[in-house]
Design a protein around this motif. Structure first.
Motif, PDB file in Angstrom:
ATOM      1  N   ILE A 184       0.934  -1.037   0.031  1.00 11.73           N
ATOM      2  CA  ILE A 184      -0.139  -0.098   0.077  1.00 11.73           C
ATOM      3  C   ILE A 184       0.905   1.160  -0.104  1.00 11.73           C
ATOM      4  CG2 ILE A 184      -1.828   1.371   1.146  1.00 11.73           C
ATOM      5  CD1 ILE A 184      -2.286  -1.387   2.624  1.00 11.73           C
ATOM      6  N   LYS A 185       0.516   2.029  -0.956  1.00 10.69           N
ATOM      7  CA  LYS A 185       1.387   3.381  -1.013  1.00 10.69           C
ATOM      8  C   LYS A 185       0.692   4.430  -0.991  1.00 10.69           C
ATOM      9  CE  LYS A 185       5.404   1.576  -3.540  1.00 10.69           C
ATOM     10  NZ  LYS A 185       6.315   1.776  -4.562  1.00 10.69           N
ATOM     11  N   GLY A 186      -0.872   4.633  -0.864  1.00 11.14           N
ATOM     12  CA  GLY A 186      -1.493   5.668  -0.709  1.00 11.14           C
ATOM     13  C   GLY A 186      -2.933   5.378  -0.027  1.00 11.14           C
ATOM     14  N   SER A 187      -3.638   6.343   0.137  1.00  8.41           N
ATOM     15  CA  SER A 187      -4.890   6.298   0.912  1.00  8.41           C
ATOM     16  C   SER A 187      -6.089   6.083   0.009  1.00  8.41           C
ATOM     17  CB  SER A 187      -4.992   7.758   1.776  1.00  8.41           C
ATOM     18  OG  SER A 187      -5.112   8.786   0.904  1.00  8.41           O
ATOM     19  N   THR A 188      -7.302   5.911   0.526  1.00  7.16           N
ATOM     20  CA  THR A 188      -8.238   5.684  -0.045  1.00  7.16           C
ATOM     21  C   THR A 188      -9.576   6.599   0.372  1.00  7.16           C
ATOM     22  OG1 THR A 188      -9.290   4.202   1.360  1.00  7.16           O
ATOM     23  CG2 THR A 188      -7.928   3.370  -0.347  1.00  7.16           C
ATOM     24  N   SER A 189      -9.026   7.904   0.461  1.00  9.43           N
ATOM     25  CA  SER A 189     -10.014   8.796   0.980  1.00  9.43           C
ATOM     26  C   SER A 189     -10.876   9.387  -0.242  1.00  9.43           C
ATOM     27  CB  SER A 189      -9.201  10.100   1.593  1.00  9.43           C
ATOM     28  OG  SER A 189      -8.246  10.728   0.581  1.00  9.43           O
ATOM     29  N   VAL A 190     -10.492   9.393  -1.568  1.00 14.99           N
ATOM     30  CA  VAL A 190     -11.458   9.694  -2.458  1.00 14.99           C
ATOM     31  C   VAL A 190     -12.280   8.435  -2.848  1.00 14.99           C
ATOM     32  CG1 VAL A 190     -11.290  10.322  -4.844  1.00 14.99           C
ATOM     33  CG2 VAL A 190      -9.384  10.807  -3.406  1.00 14.99           C
ATOM     34  N   SER A 191     -13.422   8.818  -2.944  1.00 12.79           N
ATOM     35  CA  SER A 191     -14.522   7.683  -3.177  1.00 12.79           C
ATOM     36  C   SER A 191     -14.201   7.113  -4.629  1.00 12.79           C
ATOM     37  CB  SER A 191     -15.975   8.204  -3.261  1.00 12.79           C
ATOM     38  OG  SER A 191     -16.132   9.422  -4.374  1.00 12.79           O
ATOM     39  N   VAL A 192     -14.522   5.621  -4.613  1.00 11.34           N
ATOM     40  CA  VAL A 192     -14.341   4.937  -5.399  1.00 11.34           C
ATOM     41  C   VAL A 192     -15.526   5.028  -6.453  1.00 11.34           C
ATOM     42  CG1 VAL A 192     -13.709   2.541  -6.256  1.00 11.34           C
ATOM     43  CG2 VAL A 192     -12.727   3.276  -4.220  1.00 11.34           C
ATOM     44  N   ARG A 203     -27.211   1.346 -11.444  1.00  6.86           N
ATOM     45  CA  ARG A 203     -27.110   0.099 -12.148  1.00  6.86           C
ATOM     46  C   ARG A 203     -26.034   0.090 -13.325  1.00  6.86           C
ATOM     47  NH1 ARG A 203     -32.763   0.752 -11.639  1.00  6.86           N
ATOM     48  NH2 ARG A 203     -32.843   1.984 -13.730  1.00  6.86           N
ATOM     49  N   GLY A 204     -25.672   1.488 -13.853  1.00  3.32           N
ATOM     50  CA  GLY A 204     -24.646   1.429 -14.558  1.00  3.32           C
ATOM     51  C   GLY A 204     -23.333   1.101 -14.217  1.00  3.32           C
ATOM     52  N   SER A 205     -23.250   1.661 -13.019  1.00  3.29           N
ATOM     53  CA  SER A 205     -21.874   1.311 -12.425  1.00  3.29           C
ATOM     54  C   SER A 205     -21.482  -0.015 -11.889  1.00  3.29           C
ATOM     55  CB  SER A 205     -21.446   2.249 -11.304  1.00  3.29           C
ATOM     56  OG  SER A 205     -22.266   2.203 -10.049  1.00  3.29           O
ATOM     57  N   ARG A 206     -22.706  -0.646 -11.594  1.00  2.00           N
ATOM     58  CA  ARG A 206     -22.567  -2.197 -11.298  1.00  2.00           C
ATOM     59  C   ARG A 206     -22.221  -3.068 -12.303  1.00  2.00           C
ATOM     60  NH1 ARG A 206     -27.802  -2.477  -7.426  1.00  2.00           N
ATOM     61  NH2 ARG A 206     -27.018  -1.390  -5.374  1.00  2.00           N
ATOM     62  N   GLY A 207     -22.965  -3.311 -13.353  1.00  2.00           N
ATOM     63  CA  GLY A 207     -22.837  -4.126 -14.396  1.00  2.00           C
ATOM     64  C   GLY A 207     -22.766  -5.613 -13.983  1.00  2.00           C
ATOM     65  N   GLY A 208     -23.043  -5.903 -12.936  1.00  2.00           N
ATOM     66  CA  GLY A 208     -23.084  -7.485 -12.328  1.00  2.00           C
ATOM     67  C   GLY A 208     -24.124  -7.450 -11.228  1.00  2.00           C
ATOM     68  N   GLY A 209     -25.518  -7.099 -11.673  1.00  2.00           N
ATOM     69  CA  GLY A 209     -26.650  -7.154 -10.723  1.00  2.00           C
ATOM     70  C   GLY A 209     -26.661  -6.638  -9.697  1.00  2.00           C
ATOM     71  N   ASP A 210     -26.314  -7.175  -8.386  1.00  3.40           N
ATOM     72  CA  ASP A 210     -26.493  -6.294  -6.875  1.00  3.40           C
ATOM     73  C   ASP A 210     -25.023  -6.164  -6.745  1.00  3.40           C
ATOM     74  OD1 ASP A 210     -29.089  -6.668  -6.901  1.00  3.40           O
ATOM     75  OD2 ASP A 210     -29.027  -8.468  -5.612  1.00  3.40           O
ATOM     76  N   LEU A 211     -23.932  -6.397  -7.470  1.00  4.17           N
ATOM     77  CA  LEU A 211     -22.418  -6.253  -7.068  1.00  4.17           C
ATOM     78  C   LEU A 211     -22.133  -4.567  -7.674  1.00  4.17           C
ATOM     79  CD1 LEU A 211     -20.776  -9.239  -8.058  1.00  4.17           C
ATOM     80  CD2 LEU A 211     -21.611  -8.477  -5.934  1.00  4.17           C
ATOM     81  N   ILE A 212     -21.415  -4.029  -7.090  1.00  2.00           N
ATOM     82  CA  ILE A 212     -20.825  -2.696  -7.379  1.00  2.00           C
ATOM     83  C   ILE A 212     -19.360  -2.826  -7.583  1.00  2.00           C
ATOM     84  CG2 ILE A 212     -20.471  -0.123  -6.393  1.00  2.00           C
ATOM     85  CD1 ILE A 212     -22.709  -0.440  -4.781  1.00  2.00           C
ATOM     86  N   LEU A 213     -18.953  -2.748  -8.856  1.00  2.00           N
ATOM     87  CA  LEU A 213     -17.856  -2.760  -9.371  1.00  2.00           C
ATOM     88  C   LEU A 213     -16.925  -1.448  -9.537  1.00  2.00           C
ATOM     89  CD1 LEU A 213     -18.696  -5.022 -12.485  1.00  2.00           C
ATOM     90  CD2 LEU A 213     -18.126  -5.802 -10.252  1.00  2.00           C
ATOM     91  N   PRO A 214     -15.520  -1.489  -9.342  1.00  2.00           N
ATOM     92  CA  PRO A 214     -14.655  -0.441  -9.408  1.00  2.00           C
ATOM     93  C   PRO A 214     -15.089   0.180 -10.777  1.00  2.00           C
ATOM     94  CG  PRO A 214     -13.406  -2.386  -8.639  1.00  2.00           C
ATOM     95  CD  PRO A 214     -14.823  -2.717  -9.046  1.00  2.00           C
ATOM     96  N   GLU A 215     -14.939   1.593 -10.595  1.00  2.00           N
ATOM     97  CA  GLU A 215     -15.131   2.448 -11.953  1.00  2.00           C
ATOM     98  C   GLU A 215     -13.946   2.234 -13.020  1.00  2.00           C
ATOM     99  OE1 GLU A 215     -15.959   6.364 -10.662  1.00  2.00           O
ATOM    100  OE2 GLU A 215     -18.025   6.015 -10.073  1.00  2.00           O
TER     101      GLU A 215
END
Length: 473
Positions: free
Chosen positions: A314-322, A335-347
């Motif tokens: 790890i070299k950084g923080s995750t303060s910015v929302s994904v 729904r567009g950001s999920r692309g997998g049903g009820d899962l939320i995928l990284p942008e």
């Protein structure tokens, strides 16, 4: 007879090239990195398995860390060889015997406790290869990539993952080559039927006719290989069932998956049944698919299939929302950001990577969102040094063995819940403000306000009657 004619005479209806290319795009990231298999080494060793072990030995001799300092010696365990090549311990022993008989591989046990080390006799190997291709005998410069490529000849992409599906190295090599040809025909907008004869398969990958028959039988039993006869005279044409292959790569033994669109994650997932016979070429599948001891000479260039890839730096923080949540049309955006049903995928994932990620996490559906949240955090922290899918694969392997412990993912999930709560509260305030605005604009409300104002003036006159009379005079 061309492949396109074969497909037409076989009665295959025209397929949708866009869907086929998307299927290949989903399958390809799930295969992981490949081993460079040199077909010319099969003629030298008279064995596909020995040629595969020699190909990987050449790779580590050229790219292993500290290989110059150790004089060409490197250490490998039997489990590591099996993980990289798919060769069982018995197959490794047979391949090593063939290489020792040609005097191109040296072995010795050193250290406390004693560990088996290997060294490739590059000068003798170079002389054998130059003699094989009828060139003038001269010492080969193994630092010259162009010269070594000419010496070894064209390399084929062998995917270790496919050996586990087919039940052995021969089936994995045949499936790897067929998948490459399928992808090549897809780019040329040709049908997915392959019309190679047995002689052409032998010329391309080195398998004998008997080895081809055994490999085809194993692949057909696994459900990823389809054959028919077409043309005059009849000729065998084959194709890969991408839906079944994707199901096996996803660890789903229930059958093909619907790739268009990507399916929702089921409630539970089970490992794939490889359906392979109990023969020598069977790849042993351990409950711990990744070795905890990586090669000491190659730790800097870690292969993505090792589970230690999931031990992150790890070299950084995750303060910015994904995942960004929108106020307007929140459900549609989500729904567009999920692309997998009820899962939320990284942008940051590409569309093909999103589909591959959904397929990967099917193996451990109970931790699917936790794995994706961990991937989001690692991508945000710039800790993903390989591809995101390779990184996710390492975490999935750890999750299947019970060794996955989320580190940054819970913060991503907590931040997402907080944003959702704030979004709900903001929407509730907006609804309340719109209700009050509509109520204030109604005639009844205006009439009540007028009555209240009249009553207020009367009360003021009663409290200060002299001031009001002075103003009138």
């Amino acid at each position: 007879m061309s492949d396109k004619t074969s497909a037409t005479e076989a009665g295959d209806e025209p397929w949708e090239s866009a869907q086929h290319r998307r299927a290949l795009a989903i399958v390809w990231p799930l295969l992981g990195r490949h081993v460079a298999f040199h077909r010319r080494l099969v003629d030298l060793t008279a064995s596909v398995k020995a040629a595969l072990l020699l190909s990987q030995t050449i790779y580590w001799t050229r790219h292993g860390r500290d290989i110059v300092r150790t004089g060409g010696w490197f250490h490998k365990t039997s489990e590591q060889w099996e993980m990289e090549t798919g060769l069982s311990a018995r197959e490794q022993a047979s391949a090593r015997d063939a290489l020792r008989a040609l005097m191109i591989l040296h072995e010795q046990r050193t250290g406390i406790p004693a560990k088996l080390h290997f060294r490739l006799c590059i000068d003798h190997l170079g002389s054998l290869l130059t003699e094989q291709i009828s060139q003038a005998s001269a010492p080969a410069n193994w630092d010259d990539g162009v010269a070594i490529a000419q010496l070894l000849g064209p390399s084929l992409a062998y995917h270790r993952t496919l050996a586990g599906i087919g039940g052995g190295v021969h089936a994995g090599l045949l499936l790897s080559r067929a998948l490459h040809l399928t992808r090549l025909q897809s780019t040329r907008h040709l049908p997915d039927w392959i019309g190679n004869s047995a002689a052409e398969w032998t010329h391309q990958i080195g398998l004998t006719r008997r080895e081809q028959e055994s490999a085809r039988r194993d692949l057909a039993r696994a459900g990823v290989w389809e054959e028919t006869r077409a043309g005059i005279p009849p000729r065998r044409v084959v194709r890969i069932r991408l839906d079944c292959l994707l199901a096996l790569l996803a660890g789903n033994e229930s059958g093909p998956v619907d790739m268009f669109p990507v399916p929702r994650i089921p409630e539970c997932g089970v490992a794939a049944n490889r359906l392979a016979p109990n023969v020598e070429s069977r790849v042993r599948e351990s409950h711990s698919p990744a070795s905890t001891k990586a090669p000491s000479l190659s730790r800097q260039n870690r292969h993505h299939c090792f589970d230690e890839t999931a031990i992150h730096h790890i070299k950084g923080s995750t303060s910015v929302s994904v995942q960004r949540l929108r106020v307007n049309d929140a459900q549609a955006e989500e729904r567009g950001s999920r692309g997998g049903g009820d899962l939320i995928l990284p942008e940051g994932l590409l569309p093909e990577e999103r589909a591959s990620a959904v397929v990967l996490v099917q193996r451990c559906a109970g931790q699917a969102q936790a794995l994706l949240d961990e991937l989001s955090a690692r991508m945000q922290a710039n800790a993903v040094r390989t591809s995101p899918i390779a990184y996710l694969r390492g975490m999935v392997m750890r999750a299947t063995t019970g060794a996955f412990v989320p580190e940054l993912g819970p913060r991503v999930a907590a931040a997402r819940r907080k944003r959702q709560e704030e979004l709900i509260q903001r929407e509730q305030r907006e609804v309340e403000q719109r209700r009050l605005a509509a109520e204030r604009a109604s005639p009844d409300y205006q009439a009540r306000i007028a009555v209240h104002r009249t009553e207020l003036h009367r009360m003021l006159e009663g409290l200060h009657p002299g001031r009001q009379r002075g103003k009138r005079s």
